[in-house]
Design a protein around this motif. Structure first.
Motif, mmCIF file in Angstrom:
data_model
loop_
_atom_site.group_PDB
_atom_site.id
_atom_site.type_symbol
_atom_site.label_atom_id
_atom_site.label_comp_id
_atom_site.label_asym_id
_atom_site.label_seq_id
_atom_site.Cartn_x
_atom_site.Cartn_y
_atom_site.Cartn_z
ATOM 1 N N ILE A 37 -6.480 -12.176 -0.219
ATOM 2 C CA ILE A 37 -6.739 -10.790 0.160
ATOM 3 C C ILE A 37 -5.413 -10.253 0.696
ATOM 4 O O ILE A 37 -4.972 -10.625 1.781
ATOM 5 C CB ILE A 37 -7.844 -10.674 1.228
ATOM 6 C CG1 ILE A 37 -9.140 -11.337 0.760
ATOM 7 C CG2 ILE A 37 -8.082 -9.203 1.569
ATOM 8 C CD1 ILE A 37 -10.241 -11.373 1.815
ATOM 9 N N VAL A 38 -4.775 -9.405 -0.103
ATOM 10 C CA VAL A 38 -3.480 -8.828 0.242
ATOM 11 C C VAL A 38 -3.592 -7.320 0.069
ATOM 12 O O VAL A 38 -3.928 -6.836 -1.020
ATOM 13 C CB VAL A 38 -2.345 -9.390 -0.645
ATOM 14 C CG1 VAL A 38 -1.021 -8.728 -0.308
ATOM 15 C CG2 VAL A 38 -2.251 -10.901 -0.487
ATOM 16 N N ALA A 39 -3.327 -6.584 1.144
ATOM 17 C CA ALA A 39 -3.441 -5.126 1.132
ATOM 18 C C ALA A 39 -2.410 -4.506 0.190
ATOM 19 O O ALA A 39 -1.438 -5.153 -0.209
ATOM 20 C CB ALA A 39 -3.258 -4.576 2.546
ATOM 21 N N ASP A 40 -2.640 -3.243 -0.123
ATOM 22 C CA ASP A 40 -1.747 -2.513 -1.027
ATOM 23 C C ASP A 40 -0.312 -2.460 -0.518
ATOM 24 O O ASP A 40 0.627 -2.384 -1.311
ATOM 25 C CB ASP A 40 -2.265 -1.088 -1.253
ATOM 26 C CG ASP A 40 -3.581 -1.084 -2.011
ATOM 27 O OD1 ASP A 40 -3.878 -2.060 -2.732
ATOM 28 O OD2 ASP A 40 -4.331 -0.095 -1.879
ATOM 29 N N ASP A 41 -0.138 -2.518 0.809
ATOM 30 C CA ASP A 41 1.222 -2.502 1.380
ATOM 31 C C ASP A 41 1.799 -3.909 1.524
ATOM 32 O O ASP A 41 2.761 -4.126 2.231
ATOM 33 C CB ASP A 41 1.223 -1.768 2.721
ATOM 34 C CG ASP A 41 0.433 -2.499 3.798
ATOM 35 O OD1 ASP A 41 -0.142 -3.594 3.526
ATOM 36 O OD2 ASP A 41 0.372 -1.995 4.931
ATOM 37 N N ASP A 42 1.192 -4.888 0.849
ATOM 38 C CA ASP A 42 1.594 -6.301 0.825
ATOM 39 C C ASP A 42 1.312 -7.044 2.125
ATOM 40 O O ASP A 42 1.809 -8.157 2.324
ATOM 41 C CB ASP A 42 3.068 -6.466 0.426
ATOM 42 C CG ASP A 42 3.308 -6.101 -1.032
ATOM 43 O OD1 ASP A 42 2.390 -6.303 -1.850
ATOM 44 O OD2 ASP A 42 4.403 -5.607 -1.343
#
Length: 151
Positions: free
Chosen positions: A45-50
């Motif tokens: 699980i990695v957000a759009d902002d890394d």
């Protein structure tokens, strides 16, 4: 003018909270976080902002923002043909669909597509705690991040 802006921000905050509550489903996010340990060997699980929320494997797609997303649409991930076809046929990950899929991915796709030849690359079956994992994914999704930023 300031009153209009404040009113708009308040409405957006309430709407975001209502979205998160309405999509959290029947599970317990805290229990789902623990249950997700079974998933992280294949999924991250990695957000759009890394921002890395859960370090995990790359065998499966990144599950950030999966809830409410059309199936088989994470850019750069190579899905099986059946899952892509299900997404093209309208499959969107809500609690009911997510829970049914993770219990038995292959059977789910066969039934969803009405195709006895449908296959899934996901062989793992989550026999219990599916609702909790769903609630956890909602809790770490982009809608919850937006709510935290506005509070």
């Amino acid at each position: 003018m300031k009153l209009k802006i404040a009113t708009a921000l308040a409405a957006a905050t309430l709407a975001t909270g209502a979205f998160a509550e309405s999509h959290a489903g029947s599970g317990d996010a805290a229990a789902g976080e623990k249950e997700f340990n079974k998933c992280k060997s294949c999924h991250m699980i990695v957000a759009d902002d890394d921002t890395e929320i859960v370090k995990g494997g790359r065998t499966g797609p990144n599950l950030y923002g999966v809830i409410g997303r059309q199936a088989g649409t994470v850019e750069g991930f190579r899905y099986g043909d059946s899952l892509v076809a299900a997404g093209e046929a309208g499959l969107v990950w809500d609690e009911e669909q997510f829970v049914a899929y993770v219990q038995d991915p292959r059977t789910f796709l066969k039934e969803y597509l009405d195709d006895s030849g449908a296959k899934s690359k996901m062989s793992f079956r989550l026999r219990k705690g599916m609702e909790d994992v769903y609630a956890y994914l909602v809790s770490v999704g982009p809608e919850m991040e937006m709510e935290e930023k506005t509070n």
